[in-house]
Each structure stands twice: as C-alpha cells, then as structure tokens.
Design an enzyme around this catalytic site. Structure first.
Site, PDB file in Angstrom:
ATOM      1  N   GLN A 192       5.742   3.394   2.854  1.00 28.98           N
ATOM      2  CA  GLN A 192       4.735   4.190   2.153  1.00 28.98           C
ATOM      3  C   GLN A 192       5.397   5.316   1.360  1.00 28.98           C
ATOM      4  OE1 GLN A 192       2.096   6.139   4.878  1.00 28.98           O
ATOM      5  NE2 GLN A 192       0.441   6.368   3.383  1.00 28.98           N
ATOM      6  N   HIS A 196       5.611   5.135  -2.901  1.00 29.45           N
ATOM      7  CA  HIS A 196       4.696   6.023  -3.630  1.00 29.45           C
ATOM      8  C   HIS A 196       5.371   6.777  -4.762  1.00 29.45           C
ATOM      9  CE1 HIS A 196       1.675   4.818  -0.917  1.00 29.45           C
ATOM     10  NE2 HIS A 196       0.885   5.850  -1.072  1.00 29.45           N
ATOM     11  N   LEU A 373       0.207  -6.042  -4.327  1.00 34.62           N
ATOM     12  CA  LEU A 373       0.703  -6.806  -3.175  1.00 34.62           C
ATOM     13  C   LEU A 373       1.327  -5.908  -2.110  1.00 34.62           C
ATOM     14  CD1 LEU A 373       4.017  -7.288  -2.850  1.00 34.62           C
ATOM     15  CD2 LEU A 373       3.702  -8.725  -4.846  1.00 34.62           C
ATOM     16  N   TYR A 374       1.707  -4.669  -2.508  1.00 31.38           N
ATOM     17  CA  TYR A 374       2.353  -3.746  -1.565  1.00 31.38           C
ATOM     18  C   TYR A 374       1.344  -2.956  -0.734  1.00 31.38           C
ATOM     19  CZ  TYR A 374       7.236  -2.441  -0.650  1.00 31.38           C
ATOM     20  OH  TYR A 374       8.509  -2.351  -0.137  1.00 31.38           O
ATOM     21  N   HIS A 377      -1.441  -2.141   4.412  1.00 31.18           N
ATOM     22  CA  HIS A 377      -2.127  -1.318   5.404  1.00 31.18           C
ATOM     23  C   HIS A 377      -2.290  -1.946   6.784  1.00 31.18           C
ATOM     24  CE1 HIS A 377      -2.901   0.652   1.544  1.00 31.18           C
ATOM     25  NE2 HIS A 377      -2.855   1.766   2.256  1.00 31.18           N
ATOM     26  N   GLY A 515       7.258 -10.638  -3.867  1.00 30.45           N
ATOM     27  CA  GLY A 515       7.710  -9.261  -3.649  1.00 30.45           C
ATOM     28  C   GLY A 515       9.203  -9.082  -3.863  1.00 30.45           C
ATOM     29  N   SER A 519      11.157  -6.263  -6.174  1.00 28.89           N
ATOM     30  CA  SER A 519      11.890  -5.277  -5.410  1.00 28.89           C
ATOM     31  C   SER A 519      13.355  -5.201  -5.855  1.00 28.89           C
ATOM     32  CB  SER A 519      11.774  -5.643  -3.927  1.00 28.89           C
ATOM     33  OG  SER A 519      12.669  -4.901  -3.174  1.00 28.89           O
TER      34      SER A 519
HETATM   35  C1  HEM Z   1      -2.560   5.949   7.894  1.00 22.52           C
HETATM   36  C2  HEM Z   1      -1.899   5.498   6.896  1.00 22.52           C
HETATM   37  C3  HEM Z   1      -2.424   5.280   5.494  1.00 22.52           C
HETATM   38  C4  HEM Z   1      -3.530   5.772   4.882  1.00 22.52           C
HETATM   39  C5  HEM Z   1      -4.581   6.721   5.474  1.00 22.52           C
HETATM   40  C6  HEM Z   1      -3.537   5.261   3.529  1.00 22.52           C
HETATM   41  C7  HEM Z   1      -4.495   5.531   2.584  1.00 22.52           C
HETATM   42  C8  HEM Z   1      -4.429   5.167   1.263  1.00 22.52           C
HETATM   43  C9  HEM Z   1      -5.365   5.569   0.245  1.00 22.52           C
HETATM   44  C10 HEM Z   1      -6.588   6.452   0.487  1.00 22.52           C
HETATM   45  C11 HEM Z   1      -4.955   5.033  -0.925  1.00 22.52           C
HETATM   46  C12 HEM Z   1      -5.628   5.170  -2.296  1.00 22.52           C
HETATM   47  C13 HEM Z   1      -6.568   4.014  -2.459  1.00 22.52           C
HETATM   48  C14 HEM Z   1      -7.261   3.987  -3.794  1.00 22.52           C
HETATM   49  O1  HEM Z   1      -8.008   4.912  -4.091  1.00 22.52           O
HETATM   50  O2  HEM Z   1      -7.073   3.010  -4.530  1.00 22.52           O
HETATM   51  C15 HEM Z   1      -3.759   4.285  -0.648  1.00 22.52           C
HETATM   52  C16 HEM Z   1      -3.035   3.605  -1.595  1.00 22.52           C
HETATM   53  C17 HEM Z   1      -1.882   2.886  -1.341  1.00 22.52           C
HETATM   54  N1  HEM Z   1      -1.291   2.689  -0.114  1.00 22.52           N
HETATM   55 FE1  HEM Z   1      -1.883   3.511   1.628  1.00 22.52          FE
HETATM   56  N2  HEM Z   1      -2.447   4.455   3.361  1.00 22.52           N
HETATM   57  C18 HEM Z   1      -1.743   4.435   4.526  1.00 22.52           C
HETATM   58  C19 HEM Z   1      -0.581   3.743   4.779  1.00 22.52           C
HETATM   59  C20 HEM Z   1       0.090   2.951   3.869  1.00 22.52           C
HETATM   60  C21 HEM Z   1       1.268   2.196   4.171  1.00 22.52           C
HETATM   61  C22 HEM Z   1       1.986   2.146   5.524  1.00 22.52           C
HETATM   62  C23 HEM Z   1       1.638   1.559   3.036  1.00 22.52           C
HETATM   63  C24 HEM Z   1       2.826   0.656   2.971  1.00 22.52           C
HETATM   64  C25 HEM Z   1       3.464   0.290   1.933  1.00 22.52           C
HETATM   65  C26 HEM Z   1       0.675   1.926   2.000  1.00 22.52           C
HETATM   66  C27 HEM Z   1       0.696   1.499   0.677  1.00 22.52           C
HETATM   67  C28 HEM Z   1      -0.179   1.919  -0.301  1.00 22.52           C
HETATM   68  C29 HEM Z   1      -0.039   1.596  -1.705  1.00 22.52           C
HETATM   69  C30 HEM Z   1       1.060   0.765  -2.345  1.00 22.52           C
HETATM   70  C31 HEM Z   1      -1.104   2.211  -2.360  1.00 22.52           C
HETATM   71  C32 HEM Z   1      -1.384   2.232  -3.878  1.00 22.52           C
HETATM   72  C33 HEM Z   1      -0.886   3.541  -4.433  1.00 22.52           C
HETATM   73  C34 HEM Z   1      -1.281   3.783  -5.856  1.00 22.52           C
HETATM   74  O3  HEM Z   1      -1.663   2.831  -6.540  1.00 22.52           O
HETATM   75  O4  HEM Z   1      -1.225   4.932  -6.296  1.00 22.52           O
HETATM   76  N3  HEM Z   1      -0.242   2.765   2.561  1.00 22.52           N
HETATM   77  N4  HEM Z   1      -3.468   4.376   0.691  1.00 22.52           N
END
Ligand code: HEM
Ligand SMILES: *[C@@H]1O[C@H](CO)[C@@H](O)[C@H](O)[C@H]1NC(C)=O
Ligand SMILES: *[C@@H]1O[C@H](CO)[C@@H](O)[C@H](O)[C@H]1NC(C)=O
Ligand SMILES: *[C@@H]1O[C@H](CO)[C@@H](O)[C@H](O)[C@H]1NC(C)=O
Ligand SMILES: *[C@@H]1O[C@H](CO)[C@@H](O)[C@H](O)[C@H]1NC(C)=O
Length: 608
Positions: A192, A196, A373-374, A377, A515, A519
């Site tokens: 994560q 990001h 694809l990444y 969650h 992926g 990557s």
């Molecule tokens: C408790 C842990 C986590 C929470 C609460 C969380 C929450 C979120 C939220 C709220 C979003 C924005 C969604 C949207 O509005 O489209 C997001 C995006 C994303 N998350 Fe998580 N996430 C968590 C863990 C992870 C993990 C472990 C990964 C592993 C790679 C991950 C990968 C992503 C990716 C790639 C995005 C898209 C980001 C972007 O397009 O800006 N997340 N996540």
C-alpha cells in the site's frame, strides 16, 4: 517481406453490420492488431509487426508459428519456477545462468508494455494529446467505444450487473481465508505504501487521471508530489527532512509544525496529525510506520553522505540521498517483495546492467488497468493484532497514537507475525473496505475497460472458455454466468478477484501475468537504472552505491529502530509453505522473532 505482408493485409477489409454501431465494437483484431473503422460498417485490422496477418490478424507468419509451438504456457513456466528447489539452488549460484534467466524475465515481461505509451481513457486511437498529457493514466487496451451494443462491445447483456450485488455475492469475506503463501501484514502495508506514490487518482478530475506526474518510483510519497510540499517537509540543513522526537524516538513532524495538507478526520488531536509526503498516509498506522522508517532512513543516509562529502551543501545532500532511497526501494521491491510474491525458487536480481545490451526504453507510464488490478484489499485481516492487543478497524484507522504507544519495532514485529488474506479465489474482502471494491468496479465501467478475456489475450494468455474454468468451481461460476451472460463479458476487476488461485498461491494466473510486466517495466524503466545514471558517482560514490546494492527490508528496519531489532519479513514465520516443508531460517526471509539483530544483519549482508 514485411512490406508485402503489410500491403496484403490491407487488402482485407472486414465488414460488420453492428446496428449502426462502430464495427470495432466486435474487437475483431487479434494478437495486438489495431482496429480502425473505415466507414460506418467496415473496419481494417493493422497487423504491422504483430507477426500475424489476415483480416483479423489471426494467421501467424512462419517464425511466429514456430515460436507459438515452442512457447510453454504461463502455468507451465510458473510451475517450473516454483518447483525443483534443488535444481534452482544450484542454478542460483552460477552467475552467468542466473543473469541470463533474470535478463529473460525482465525483457520478456517488459516487452508486453507499450513504450512510449499509447492510449488513455479518452483516446482509443494514438494521438499527441494522449501521449503528452501526463495527467492521464495511460491505457493498455483502448476503451470500448461509446456507441457499442453492450458495455463490453458486443458480448454479454445490455447492462452490467449491479455493482453492490457483485461485491456482496462474490467479493465480500464470509470467513477469513489466510494466504497460503504466508504473506504478512508487513507485506500488505509495504504494498500500500509503495504503490500509493504512483497510484494517486485525481478524484476531482476522475478515475482516468493521476496526480503523480512522474509515473513511477519517484518517492513522492516521502517527499511530496510538488516542490512546494517538498520544501515544507525539508529541514534545509544537511539535506534532512523535518522530524520530531517523542520519547527519544524520531517521528514525522506534525501538520501544525510544517503546514502541509494531510487528510485527517476532525476528531484526531493535533499531536497525532503527522505530516509526510503523501496526503493520505494518516489513514492507517501501517502506512505511517513505513513513512516513519523511510524518514529515518533519509536522515540517516544524509549523515553518511555528509561524512563522505563535508563540502556538499544541503541541496546536494538532499538530492543525492533521494536517489539512494529510490535505489534502495527498487532493490527491496525486486529482491524481497516481488521475490516473495512470485514464490519462485529462482533468486531474482536487481541489476540494471542486465539490460544494457538490450532494447529497453528508460521511461514508464502508469496505466489505469495496473491501478485497478492492484486493489489488493483482501490482504487486510479482520482485525489487527499488535503486542497481544486486538484493534478493530474502527480503532486502527487514522490512529497514529499506535505508533508511539507500541513503537516502530513492535509494530514491525506484530505486522511480520500476522498473516494476510488471500487475494484471488473470491469472498475474502473485509466488509470495512467494501466501498473501495465497489468504487473500483464503478470506475472501471466509467473508463470503459475491456473484458477480462481481452486482457488475457493482450497478456499472452488463452481466453477462458467458461465461468467454471475461470473460478475453478461451480457455485460462483453458475451465478456469475447468470449475471454476466457470457464469459467474454466478464469484467476485469471482479474476474481477477474471483479467479481460481494457482495451487497454494495468493493470486490466479491473470493477476500475475498482467501485474508482473507493469511492475518490472516500472521498476527497471526508472532513470537511475539507465547507463549514464547507474554508477557510483550518481549516489555520492562507493559508499552510497553500496547502500543501494545491499538494501533489504531487514536492514532497512534494523538501521532505523531503537533497541533490539525485530525480524522484518514479507512472510510470516513458522507457516507451512506450499505444502512442502517448514521454512528454515537459513533458506528464507522468515526468522524466529527473538533472533539477535546483529546476527541477522550479518547473515543478510552475506547473502547479498
Ligand atoms: C485498512 C487498510 C486499507 C484501507 C482502509 C483502504 C482504503 C482505501 C480507500 C478509501 C481508497 C480510495 C477508494 C476510492 O475512492 O476509489 C483506496 C484506494 C486504493 N487502495 Fe486501499 N485501503 C487499505 C489497504 C490497501 C492495501 C493493503 C492495498 C494494497 C496494495 C491497497 C491498495 C489500494 C489502491 C491501489 C488504491 C487506488 C489508489 C488510487 O487510485 O489513488 N489498499 N484504499
Ligand atoms: C474477423 O472477425 C469478425 C468479427 O469477429 C468475423 O465476423 C469474421 O468472420 C472474421 N474474419 C475471419 C477471416 O476470421
Ligand atoms: C490534460 O487533459 C485534461 C482533460 O482534458 C485537461 O483538463 C488538462 O488541462 C490537460 N493537461 C495539460 C497539461 O494539457
Ligand atoms: C487508538 O489507539 C490507542 C492505543 O494506542 C487506543 O487506546 C485508542 O482507543 C485508539 N483510538 C480509538 C479512537 O479507537
Ligand atoms: C530445516 O532444518 C532442519 C534442522 O535444522 C532440517 O532437519 C531440515 O531438513 C531443514 N528443512 C529444509 C527444507 O531445509
């Protein structure tokens, strides 16, 4: 010869009546041929340099035919790389063979990525706007034209199933399924944190746009994605970043101290509003833990460099340290992170020189499909276990008090010991992040992603012929068939989430085969990997270059925590791996939790 084939191929003009719609809705062109309409009902496939010819680029040229016949399937290659441990142990120690295989891995994967980039979500044909406007994520496959009979072109139903229904039925966790590869939360939060920096959707403009204009490993999540933010985070002394000391330990400064924008809900007290490069890293303590570790690493490397170069000013120390940290990141991602994820017995190697005599472009553009694809969650557990305490999502999210309460060393230890969830196979998404999965499906539809099967073909896989083949079971398959109507209309993201995992693996075939190219291209396409950059002087000399070339997750942690250093691993200790044997401390990254840190450090450096 090529010219003749090209001219011959242009003689074929496909005719498709399509209810007045665009003939390219049929997605007729195979093998990376390009579809171009030539009137309201006719199209042409441009098969130039695809190795195929014919109306739909389906007939292989002789060389292509031979290559197809000789090429083993991705699953076969994966099987070989994840079995025959004794064979690989020998091979890993024969440098020229290891290099040759690593070179093959890098080139065969990155050749699947168009470089320079081509389409974006608003341009399904090549255009200067799509090439030059860095605010867009690029697209690997162009969007489905707007005027098609169905959302997937011509396959499937006129409307796609309800998003909430899809997520609830197929994605949502019923009971936690641990990852059989033994992935730890230390891995999940690294994933994560690391991704990001380049997956940073610009929600004001929409999911097709990004705010991270560098499109790669620029460490904007540490330094900010613009100069104004970077300046606010910098100390302007000895190259360092601003920090604060709490109970004798270094932490990021507070928002109040440095006046940078961070996303915290109103109830968070001032002293827990840490400020770092990425605005959203207050979200979970796992992210802030890594942010703290990297902040400490930056300031540590500054000290090392200053010792080597007492004559350097703040700016040069800062800039050189940033390049060193970029190098360390890529090293750790390839040799610890991808190594773990792959499950390969072949030992991956970060060595930019492997590509110096190859055709390889040192540039990268993040694609919208890679971001989608990444969304891993399902890695997230039901609750977080830290030093014997259990934190619910409600207690964990936005709670930086945990960092100081437990200290970085105990967080590392706890996250290393807790197993993450399996990603593929379906029904493993924690309810707490259900909205995120819904959003990613909605966004995919808005961006008009092509079907899972079109992506499988694009990345050299056979399209699935049935839902059962995709999920490897019958229950979800039957329900999916009812909802989608046709396997060729199955959406990419839910498809990746429900796909049959490979035996004892975290992912199915499609996630890995899609992926890995993105990557590796992103990692090796970094400018520091190019011949003019990849030399000691870029990194402040031998000492800096050595920091890059010996970096590992374990040393990163050990050099930056107070007191005895905990085991840091992407793999939980003491878990049966792929049904073979218990992991031994000498053969894997997992260690007993009370090992002496200096021993670990010595062991790990000798491995490199
Ligand atoms: C408790 C842990 C986590 C929470 C609460 C969380 C929450 C979120 C939220 C709220 C979003 C924005 C969604 C949207 O509005 O489209 C997001 C995006 C994303 N998350 Fe998580 N996430 C968590 C863990 C992870 C993990 C472990 C990964 C592993 C790679 C991950 C990968 C992503 C990716 C790639 C995005 C898209 C980001 C972007 O397009 O800006 N997340 N996540
Ligand atoms: C080319 O593709 C179209 C659309 O799928 C199909 O109707 C046509 O028969 C194909 N032509 C050949 C020669 O296979
Ligand atoms: C990129 O495209 C968007 C959408 O059309 C536009 O708003 C923006 O100004 C463009 N950026 C540049 C630098 O041209
Ligand atoms: C945040 O974590 C602390 C432990 O560091 C805990 O005592 C507190 O209850 C948590 N806050 C919330 C809102 O759950
Ligand atoms: C692990 O270590 C034990 C004892 O140290 C040894 O007997 C066993 O063969 C090792 N297993 C593997 C897979 O290396």
């Amino acid at each position: 010869m090529n010219k003749i084939v090209y001219i011959v191929s242009l003689l074929f003009v496909g005719i498709l009546a399509c209810e007045g719609g665009n003939p390219c809705c049929f997605l007729p062109c195979q093998n990376r041929g390009v579809c171009m309409s030539t009137g309201p009902e006719t199209y042409e496939c441009d098969c130039t340099r695809t190795g195929f010819y014919g109306e739909n680029c389906t007939t292989p040229e002789l060389m292509t035919w031979i290559k197809i016949k000789l090429k083993p399937s991705p699953n076969t290659v994966h099987y070989i790389l994840t079995h025959f441990k004794g064979f690989w142990n020998i091979l890993n120690n024969i440098p020229f063979l290891r290099d040759a295989i690593m070179r093959y891995v890098l080139t065969s994967r990155s050749h699947l990525i168009d470089s320079p980039p081509t389409y974006n979500s608003d341009y399904s044909y090549k255009s200067w706007e799509a090439y030059s406007n860095l605010s867009y994520y690029t697209r690997t496959l162009p969007p489905i034209p707007e005027d098609c009979p169905t959302p997937m072109g011509v396959a499937g139903k006129k409307t796609l199933p309800d998003v909430k229904l899809v997520v609830e039925k197929f994605l949502l966790r019923k009971k936690f399924i641990p990852d059989p590869q033994g992935t730890s939360l230390m891995f999940a939060f690294f994933a994560q944190h690391f991704t990001h920096q380049f997956f940073k959707s610009d929600m004001k403009r929409g999911p097709a746009f990004t705010r991270s204009l560098a499109h790669g490993v620029d460490l904007s999540h540490i330094y900010g994605d613009n100069l104004e933010r970077q300046y606010k985070l910098r100390l302007f002394k000895d190259g360092k970043l601003k920090y604060q000391v709490v109970d004798g330990e270094v932490y990021p400064p507070t928002v109040k101290d440095v006046q940078v924008d961070m996303h915290y809900p109103p109830h968070i007290p001032e002293e827990h509003r840490f400020a770092v490069g990425h605005e959203a890293f207050g979200l979970v303590p796992g992210l802030m833990m890594y942010a703290t570790i990297w902040l400490r690493e930056h300031n540590r490397v500054c000290d090392v460099l200053k010792q080597e170069h007492p004559e350097w000013d703040d700016e040069r120390l800062f800039q050189t340290t940033r390049l060193i940290l970029i190098g360390e990141t890529i090293k750790i991602v390839i040799e610890d992170y991808v190594q773990h994820l792959s499950g390969y017995h072949f030992k991956l190697k970060f060595d930019p020189e492997l590509l110096f005599n190859q055709r390889f472009q040192y540039q990268n553009r993040i694609s919208a499909e890679f971001n989608t694809l990444y969304h891993w969650h399902p890695l997230m557990p039901d609750a977080f276990h830290i030093q014997g305490q259990v934190y619910s999502y409600k207690q964990f999210v936005f709670n930086n008090s945990l960092l100081m309460e437990h200290g970085i060393n105990n967080l590392v230890e706890s996250f290393t010991n807790q197993i993450a969830g399996r990603v593929a196979g379906g029904q493993n998404l924690p309810p707490a992040v259900m909205m995120v999965a819904m959003k990613s499906i909605e966004n995919s539809r808005q961006m008009r992603f092509q079907s899972l099967n079109e992506y499988r073909k694009r990345f050299m896989m056979r399209p699935y012929t049935s839902f059962q083949e995709m999920t490897g079971e019958t229950e979800m398959a039957a329900e999916l068939e009812e909802l989608y109507g046709d396997i060729d209309a199955m959406e990419m993201y839910p498809g990746l989430m429900v796909e049959k995992p490979r035996p004892n693996a975290i992912f199915g075939e499609t996630m890995v085969e899609m992926g890995a190219p993105y990557s590796l291209k992103g990692l090796m396409g970094n400018p520091i990997c190019s011949p003019e950059y990849w030399k000691p002087s870029t990194f402040g000399g031998k000492v800096g270059f050595e920091i890059v070339n010996t970096a590992s997750l374990q040393t990163l942690v050990c050099r930056n925590v107070k007191g005895p250093c905990p085991v840091a691993s992407f793999h939980v200790p003491d878990v049966k791996d792929t049904g073979s044997a218990t992991i031994n401390s000498s053969t894997s990254q997992s260690r007993q939790s009370d090992v002496n840190p200096t021993v670990i450090l010595k062991e790990r450096t000798s491995e490199l």
